[in-house]
Write a protein that holds these residues in place. Structure first.
Motif, PDB file in Angstrom:
ATOM      1  N   GLY A 100      39.071  58.520  60.384  1.00  0.00           N
ATOM      2  CA  GLY A 100      37.904  57.751  59.955  1.00  0.00           C
ATOM      3  C   GLY A 100      37.595  57.903  58.485  1.00  0.00           C
ATOM      4  O   GLY A 100      36.805  57.134  57.932  1.00  0.00           O
ATOM      5  N   GLN A 101      38.218  58.915  57.840  1.00  0.00           N
ATOM      6  CA  GLN A 101      38.008  59.112  56.398  1.00  0.00           C
ATOM      7  C   GLN A 101      39.257  58.716  55.602  1.00  0.00           C
ATOM      8  O   GLN A 101      39.179  57.926  54.664  1.00  0.00           O
ATOM      9  N   ILE A 102      40.382  59.284  56.000  1.00  0.00           N
ATOM     10  CA  ILE A 102      41.663  59.000  55.338  1.00  0.00           C
ATOM     11  C   ILE A 102      42.649  58.567  56.430  1.00  0.00           C
ATOM     12  O   ILE A 102      42.758  59.238  57.458  1.00  0.00           O
ATOM     13  N   PRO A 103      43.366  57.457  56.242  1.00  0.00           N
ATOM     14  CA  PRO A 103      44.300  56.997  57.281  1.00  0.00           C
ATOM     15  C   PRO A 103      45.390  58.033  57.554  1.00  0.00           C
ATOM     16  O   PRO A 103      45.946  58.616  56.628  1.00  0.00           O
ATOM     17  N   LEU A 104      45.648  58.257  58.841  1.00  0.00           N
ATOM     18  CA  LEU A 104      46.696  59.200  59.239  1.00  0.00           C
ATOM     19  C   LEU A 104      47.867  58.442  59.845  1.00  0.00           C
ATOM     20  O   LEU A 104      47.681  57.538  60.669  1.00  0.00           O
ATOM     21  N   PHE A 105      49.081  58.836  59.454  1.00  0.00           N
ATOM     22  CA  PHE A 105      50.304  58.221  59.961  1.00  0.00           C
ATOM     23  C   PHE A 105      51.177  59.356  60.488  1.00  0.00           C
ATOM     24  O   PHE A 105      51.564  60.252  59.727  1.00  0.00           O
ATOM     25  N   ILE A 106      51.449  59.317  61.781  1.00  0.00           N
ATOM     26  CA  ILE A 106      52.051  60.455  62.457  1.00  0.00           C
ATOM     27  C   ILE A 106      53.380  60.067  63.077  1.00  0.00           C
ATOM     28  O   ILE A 106      53.474  59.047  63.775  1.00  0.00           O
ATOM     29  N   GLN A 107      54.410  60.849  62.796  1.00  0.00           N
ATOM     30  CA  GLN A 107      55.731  60.605  63.371  1.00  0.00           C
ATOM     31  C   GLN A 107      55.613  60.476  64.889  1.00  0.00           C
ATOM     32  O   GLN A 107      54.999  61.286  65.559  1.00  0.00           O
ATOM     33  N   GLY A 108      56.203  59.401  65.428  1.00  0.00           N
ATOM     34  CA  GLY A 108      56.164  59.171  66.865  1.00  0.00           C
ATOM     35  C   GLY A 108      55.041  58.270  67.308  1.00  0.00           C
ATOM     36  O   GLY A 108      55.043  57.783  68.444  1.00  0.00           O
ATOM     37  N   MET A 109      54.071  58.016  66.438  1.00  0.00           N
ATOM     38  CA  MET A 109      52.958  57.127  66.793  1.00  0.00           C
ATOM     39  C   MET A 109      53.140  55.790  66.089  1.00  0.00           C
ATOM     40  O   MET A 109      52.503  55.493  65.079  1.00  0.00           O
ATOM     41  N   GLY A 110      54.046  54.989  66.615  1.00  0.00           N
ATOM     42  CA  GLY A 110      54.329  53.693  66.012  1.00  0.00           C
ATOM     43  C   GLY A 110      55.756  53.630  65.506  1.00  0.00           C
ATOM     44  O   GLY A 110      56.418  54.652  65.300  1.00  0.00           O
TER      45      GLY A 110
END
Length: 986
Positions: A831-841
Motif C-alpha cells: 500500500g506504500q511501495i509496490p512489491l513484486f515477488i518471484q512466483g507471484m505473476g
C-alpha cells in the motif's frame, strides 16, 4: 452471495454437457488438513444455460498471512463479517453430482471433498474436470499451463485476480477461446476427433472434450450469458498462436546491406566504428572500445586457429562482439562456427533475440546467412520409439487406465504439432509442462523412455525423419553458418555430423559444472527400476525378436534363439528384482544412520570400499551392487552377437526400422548400465565415486571426473581449431587474481604455447564501478540460521528502502528466509511501495521495471538472469556471500588443485564464490548512467583472517568492497545515492 437464475428445462438437462459448473476456491494456505477456504465462486450451467452465479467470502478464525492477503486482496477485516463455512457449504453442496471444471482441480478437490462426503447418498458423485489436461492437450506449445499465462496472452485480463468467482469466470473464458481456436484449426480438430474415437477410455472419461463438439452458436450462447466477446478475444489469441503454428503466413522483412562483409580486422573495426549508421538501426547504441577489442580478438582466434580466453565485462556488448566476426568468418571461409551458451534458456534467448538483431545489423536474410538452433539428442522425443511402444502395448494387450490413455493422446498431439512445425519450433522434452509430468506419472515415465538416443537413431532411414526435431535439426545444422548450441551439446555432439572446428563458448564460467555433468556416469533408483521393470514385458527385447523373425533365411530358424533370449530376459528380470528391493532398503538405512542425515536435501557419502567399510550393512550394499553388475554383464553378453548385426539401410520395411531403433535404444541403455557399474565398483583414476540419497527419489550412484580441465582439453581443445572462451566473470576486473582457476577449468592451462594466446584477455570496464557503486560487506548481524536473521536485517534497511522510494532488489539464498522476508515486506510496505515477488505473476521483473519505484524480491538464482537498466534499481541486498557446493567431487577437486596447480583457496574456492557474487552485482549497473549501492550480510566473515579478506576484496575488483556495520552501510549508501541523484539532476 448467490444469484439464482435457474430455469429447469427438460431439453437443457439432456444436452451433451449435462449439469456442470466452473469453480475456484481461495484458501488460507495450501494444506487442506490445516488451512481453510476463504473465498468460493462458481458459475453453474445446465447444458449451455447459465442457471446460477455464486460468490462468497468465508469467515476465517485465524489471521491471514501477508502473502495470502497480497495474492488475493482479501483482508482479515473483509472476512470478519463474512458467512461461516457451514453457511456457504450448503450452496456448494447443491453441486453434488455435477461436473466441476477447475484449473489444477486436485487443489479444489482437496478442500471440497469433505463437504460432498457429508451428503454422499450413494448416487453419482461430483467429478472434477481439470483444465490443465484440456489446455495441455490443445496447446502443446505452451510450456507453462498457468492460468495467468492464458489470461494475459489472450488479453482476457491484465492478471489473474486470485478471487473465487473472478477466476472461475476467467477460466470459463479461457475454455471457450480454447475450444473455438481448436475448431478453427481444422487439421488439429479432425486429428483430435479421430484420436478420441480410437481411445474409448478418453471418450468416456475426459468430459471436457465434449466442448469440442459444441457448435459456434452454442459457444456464443454461453459467451453472451457472461458478457464476453468471444470472437474478438479468439482473434487476439489466434494472431499469437497462428504465427507459431503457421509461420508461412508471415511475410519476410526486406533487408538492406548495411556493411561490407569482408572478414578482416580493418572491416570489423570499420563496422563497429560507424556509430552513426548503427544508431540508425539501434538508436541506443554507443560505440565501446571494449566491444571492438573483443570482436578483433575473436577474429584473430578464428583466423589463426588458436584458442583464446576473453573476459568481457557487463556493458561490453559481448554477444554482438563475437557474433559479428563469427558470421563474417563463416561466410568468407565457408566454415561453420558453433556458439555454445551456458544453458538451454540462454541458447533460446540468443536465437530468439540476438540472432534477428545480427541479421538486421548486417542486413542479411535467412537465406544469405543460415543461423540454426541445435539441441542435444537426449532432449528430443523419438516418434519411432513411441510407435514401437504403442504397438507393443497393443500386441501384448496391456489394459490402460485414464492416465495411460491421456499420456498416449498427449504424445500423439505433440508429434502432430512437430509434424507441421519448423525445426526450432518443434517441441522438445524441456518444452513439456512440468506440471503435467508431475500430475500424470505415466507421462513422466514415457517421456524418459522415448527420448532420442543418438546411438540408436536410424537417421535418414527412419520413416519419421521429415517430422523429427532431431533429424531435421541436424539436417539444417549441416548447412548452417552459425549453430547456436549449449555447453551440454558441445560435449555430447551427435554422431554422423562433425562438430564445427571453430567454437565460441559463452558463459565460460559455467564450463566446470557442465563438463562435470557431461562426463559423469550415474545410476538413479527410479530410472534403473523402470528399466528393470520393462524387462518383464520384454520391451526393447521384443523388437529384436521381430527383427530376427523378419530376417530368417529359413522359416522358423530364429525360434530357438527367441525362446532362449526370452527365458534369459525373464530370468534376469527376476534376479534383478530380487536384489533391487533390498538394495533400496539397505541404502536408506545406511544413510539414515548418518549423524547429519536430512530429509530435505541430498545426502552424500563416498562409494563403499570393500577394505575400509567393514560394517555389515555397507558390505551388504556392495554385495548387492556386485551381484547386479554380474547379472547385467551376463545378460548383456547374450545380446552382443546382435548389436551391429542389422544394417538399417538393408531393412525392408518401416516396421523393421522402427524395431531396429527400439532394440538399439534398449541395447545402449543396457550397455550404459554395465559401463557405469564398471566405473563405480573399481577405483578409477581421476574419478570421484559417491553415493547420494534422498527419501523422495531414492539412491543415486555417480562417478565424476576430478581433473575437469584435462577432460575439457582432451575432448574439446585438442579436437578443435579455435575455441573462444568468454564471460563477464572469469576472474577479477583485471585478471590478475582468480584467473588461474578458470584457465584450468577450461583446459586453457594445458595447451601448448603455440595453440593459445600467452594470457587471457581482460577487457577494460565499460562502467566506472568505483565512482558509481558502493558495496558493503556487513558481519554485525545474527547468523543465517538464527530465527531473527531476516527480521533483524530488514529492520535496518527499511528506512533506506523508504527513502529510495523502493528501487530495491532483495535476494535470499534459502526458501525459508525468502518466505520470512516476503511476510515482513508485505506488512511493512504493502500500500506504500509496490512489491513484486518471484512466483507471484508471470512478468514480475517487467512490472518492477515499469513501476520505476518498487521492491523486487527473489531467490538467489533469480538475481543472475535479470536485466534492469535505469534508476528503477539503485539498491541490492544479498543475504550471504555465495557458498561453493561441498559435493565430494568438489572437495577432491580442491585437493587435486592444491597438490598439482596452485593455491586452491584463492584461485578455486574463493574465486568460485566471488564469481557468483559478481553475477548478482552485475544487475546494478546496466548503462553508463546507472548507479547504486549493495549490502551483503554474512557474519561468518568475522572469523576470516586479514589475508583472506584481502584476497576477497581483490577478487571483487572492479567493485570496491568495504566492511562496515549495517548502520554505517545504510547511511553511506543513502548519502551516496542522494549525492549521485543530485549530480544527475544538474
Amino acid at each position: 452471495m448467490s444469484t439464482s437464475i435457474r430455469t429447469l428445462m427438460e431439453n437443457d438437462t439432456s444436452h451433451r454437457l449435462g449439469k456442470w459448473a466452473v469453480i475456484d476456491v481461495e484458501t488460507s494456505g495450501a494444506d487442506p488438513s490445516y488451512d481453510q477456504v476463504i473465498d468460493l465462486g462458481f458459475l453453474e450451467f445446465e447444458g449451455t444455460k447459465l442457471v446460477r452465479k455464486f460468490s462468497s467470502l468465508v469467515q476465517f478464525p485465524g489471521e491471514l498471512s501477508s502473502f495470502i492477503q497480497k495474492l488475493t486482496g482479501i483482508t482479515d477485516k473483509m472476512l470478519s463479517k463474512a458467512p461461516t463455512w457451514r453457511e456457504v457449504e450448503k450452496d456448494l453442496q447443491e453441486l453434488y453430482g455435477r461436473k466441476l471444471i477447475a484449473h489444477n482441480a486436485d487443489f479444489e478437490q482437496g478442500f471440497l471433498k469433505r463437504s460432498f462426503d457429508k451428503i454422499d447418498d450413494g448416487s453419482t458423485r461430483e467429478e472434477y474436470c481439470d483444465t490443465l489436461l484440456f489446455l495441455g492437450l490443445l496447446f502443446p506449445e505452451y510450456s507453462s499451463l498457468k492460468l495467468e499465462h492464458f489470461i494475459q496472452d489472450w488479453k482476457i485480463a491484465e492478471t489473474e485476480t486470485h478471487r473465487g468467482f473472478e477466476d472461475s469466470l476467467d477460466l470459463l473464458k479461457v475454455v471457450l477461446i480454447a475450444t473455438k481456436l481448436t475448431r478453427l484449426d481444422k487439421a488439429l480438430y479432425q486429428f483430435l476427433k479421430l484420436q478420441i474415437l480410437e481411445k474409448k477410455i478418453l471418450a468416456d472419461e475426459f468430459w471436457l472434450m465434449q466442448f469440442l463438439h459444441l457448435s459456434d452458436d452454442e459457444l456464443h450462447e454461453i459467451s453472451r450469458q457472461i458478457d464476453f466477446d468471444l470472437d474478438a478475444h479468439t482473434q487476439i489469441a489466434k494472431e499469437k498462436i497462428w504465427a507459431r503454428r503457421f509461420p508461412e503466413i508471415a511475410k519476410p522483412k526486406p533487408v538492406t546491406k548495411n556493411f561490407p562483409l569482408e572478414f578482416s580486422g580493418a572491416n570489423i573495426k570499420g563496422i563497429f566504428n560507424d556509430e552513426e549508421k548503427i544508431k540508425a538501426l539501434f538508436p541506443l547504441y554507443k560505440k565501446r572500445q571494449a566491444q571492438i577489442d573483443l570482436a578483433l580478438k575473436a577474429g584473430q582466434s578464428l583466423k589463426n586457429n588458436i584458442h583464446s580466453l576473453i573476459q568481457a565485462p557487463t556493458g561490453t556488448g559481448k554477444t554482438f562482439g563475437y557474433l559479428i566476426p563469427s558470421v563474417l568468418f563463416s561466410m568468407e571461409e565457408k566454415k561453420p562456427v558453433l556458439v555454445a551458451t551456458g544453458t538451454k534458456t540462454l541458447q533460446h534467448q540468443a536465437f530468439d533475440k540476438d540472432v534477428p538483431q545480427v541479421r538486421e545489423f548486417l542486413g542479411l536474410s535467412e537465406d544469405e546467412v543460415k543461423i540454426k538452433l541445435l539441441v542435444g539428442s537426449n532432449n528430443h522425443l523419438c516418434e519411432s520409439l513411441f510407435r514401437q511402444e504403442e504397438s507393443e502395448n497393443t500386441l501384448l494387450g496391456y489394459s490402460q487406465d485414464f492416465n495411460d490413455s491421456f499420456t498416449s493422446l498427449y504424445f500423439e498431439t505433440v508429434f502432430f504439432h512437430n509434424a507441421r512445425s519448423r525445426s526450432h519450433e518443434k517441441l522438445l522434452r524441456d518444452d513439456l509442462p512440468y506440471v503435467l509430468k508431475r500430475k500424470i506419472e505415466p507421462l513422466m515415465k514415457r517421456e524418459r523412455e522415448i527420448a532420442v538416443d543418438f546411438r540408436s537413431c536410424s537417421g535418414n532411414n527412419c520413416p519419421f525423419k521429415n517430422n523429427c526435431s532431431y533429424i531435421t535439426g541436424l539436417r539444417e545444422a549441416r548447412e548452417a553458418n552459425i549453430i547456436i548450441g549449449n555447453h551440454s551439446l558441445m560435449f555430447s555432439w551427435p554422431k554422423g555430423m562433425p562438430r564445427p572446428m571453430h567454437i565460441v563458448v559463452d558463459e565460460a564460467h559455467k564450463i566446470e559444472e557442465e563438463a562435470t555433468k557431461a562426463f559423469s556416469l550415474e545410476i538413479d533408483q527410479k530410472s534403473f527400476e523402470i528399466f528393470v521393470g520393462n524387462l518383464q514385458h520384454l520391451q526393447g527385447v521384443g523388437s529384436l525378436f521381430y527383427l530376427l523373425a523378419q530376417n530368417e533365411t529359413e522359416p522358423g530358424e530364429s525360434s530357438d534363439v527367441i525362446k532362449n533370449l526370452r527365458e534369459e530376459t525373464l530370468k534376469a528380470h527376476q534376479m534383478l528384482m530380487d536384489h533391487l528391493a533390498p538394495l533400496g532398503e539397505k541404502v536408506s538405512l545406511y544413510f539414515k544412520r548418518m549423524p547429519k542425515y536430512t530429509e530435505l536435501f541430498w545426502n552424500e557419502l563416498p562409494m563403499i570400499n570393500r577394505e575400509t567399510h567393514k560394517e555389515s550393512i555397507a558390505q551388504g550394499i556392495l554385495n548387492s551392487l556386485e551381484s547386479v553388475h554380474f547379472i547385467l554383464q551376463t545378460y548383456l553378453a547374450h545380446f552382443l552377437p546382435y548389436s551391429g548385426r542389422f544394417d538399417v539401410k538393408n531393412l525392408k520395411s518401416e516396421n523393421e526400422i522402427i524395431a531396429f531403433t527400439r532394440f538399439e535404444s534398449f541395447f545402449s541403455q543396457l550397455s550404459d548400465y554395465v559401463l557405469t557399474f564398471d566405473s563405480l565398483l573399481k577405483d578409477t583414476p581421476n574419478y570421484c565415486r559417491s553415493m547420494k540419497y534422498i527419501e523422495s527419489d531414492g539412491y543415486l550412484f555417480s562417478s565424476s571426473p576430478i581433473d575437469v580441465g584435462r577432460i575439457v582439453s582432451d575432448n574439446l581443445l585438442k579436437t578443435s581449431a579455435s575455441v573462444i572462451f568468454t564471460s563477464a566473470t572469469l576472474a577479477n576486473g583485471t585478471g590478475d587474481t582468480g584467473a588461474r582457476g578458470i584457465e584450468w577449468a577450461t583446459g586453457y592451462s594445458y595447451l601448448e604455447p603455440e595453440r593459445r594466446f600467452k594470457a587471457g584477455t581482460y577487457l577494460p570496464f565499460t562502467f566506472d564501478y568505483k565512482k558509481n557503486t558502493k558495496v558493503f560487506l556487513c558481519d554485525d548481524g545474527p547468523s543465517l540460521y538464527q530465527a531473527n536473521f531476516v527480521e533483524h536485517h530488514l529492520k535496518h534497511i527499511k528506512p533506506l528502502i523508504q527513502k529510495l522510494g523502493g528501487r530495491t532488489l532483495l535476494l535470499f539464498s534459502a526458501k525459508s528466509r525468502f518466505e520470512a522476508a516476503r511476510e515482513i515486506l508485505l506488512k511493512e510496505f504493502e500500500g506504500q511501495i509496490p512489491l513484486f515477488i518471484q512466483g507471484m505473476g508471470t512478468s514480475v521483473v517487467e512490472d518492477f521495471k515499469r513501476s520505476g519505484s518498487g521492491i523486487l524480491l527473489g531467490m538467489e538464482s533469480f538475481g543472475e538472469g535479470i536485466d534492469i537498466p535505469g534508476d528503477a534499481l539503485q539498491f541490492i541486498f544479498i543475504d550471504k556471500v555465495p557458498d561453493l557446493r561441498m559435493d565430494l567431487v568438489i572437495n577432491e577437486r580442491r585437493d587435486f588443485y592444491e597438490a598439482n596447480l596452485g593455491n586452491e583457496f584463492t584461485d578455486y574456492y574463493l574465486a568460485h564464490r566471488t564469481r557468483s557474487l559478481h553475477q548478482k552485482l552485475g544487475r546494478l549497473l546496466r548503462t553508463e548512467q546507472d548507479f547504486g549501492g549493495v549490502i551483503i550480510v554474512d557474519n561468518r566473515v568475522k572469523t576470516w583472517k586479514g589475508k583472506t579478506m584481502e584476497k576477497l576484496v581483490k577478487l571483487m575488483e572492479p567493485y570496491s568492497l568495504e566492511r562496515a556495520t549495517m548502520a554505517e552501510a545504510t547511511k553511506e549508501i543513502e548519502e551516496f545515492i542522494s549525492g549521485k541523484g543530485s549530480e544527475t539532476q544538474l
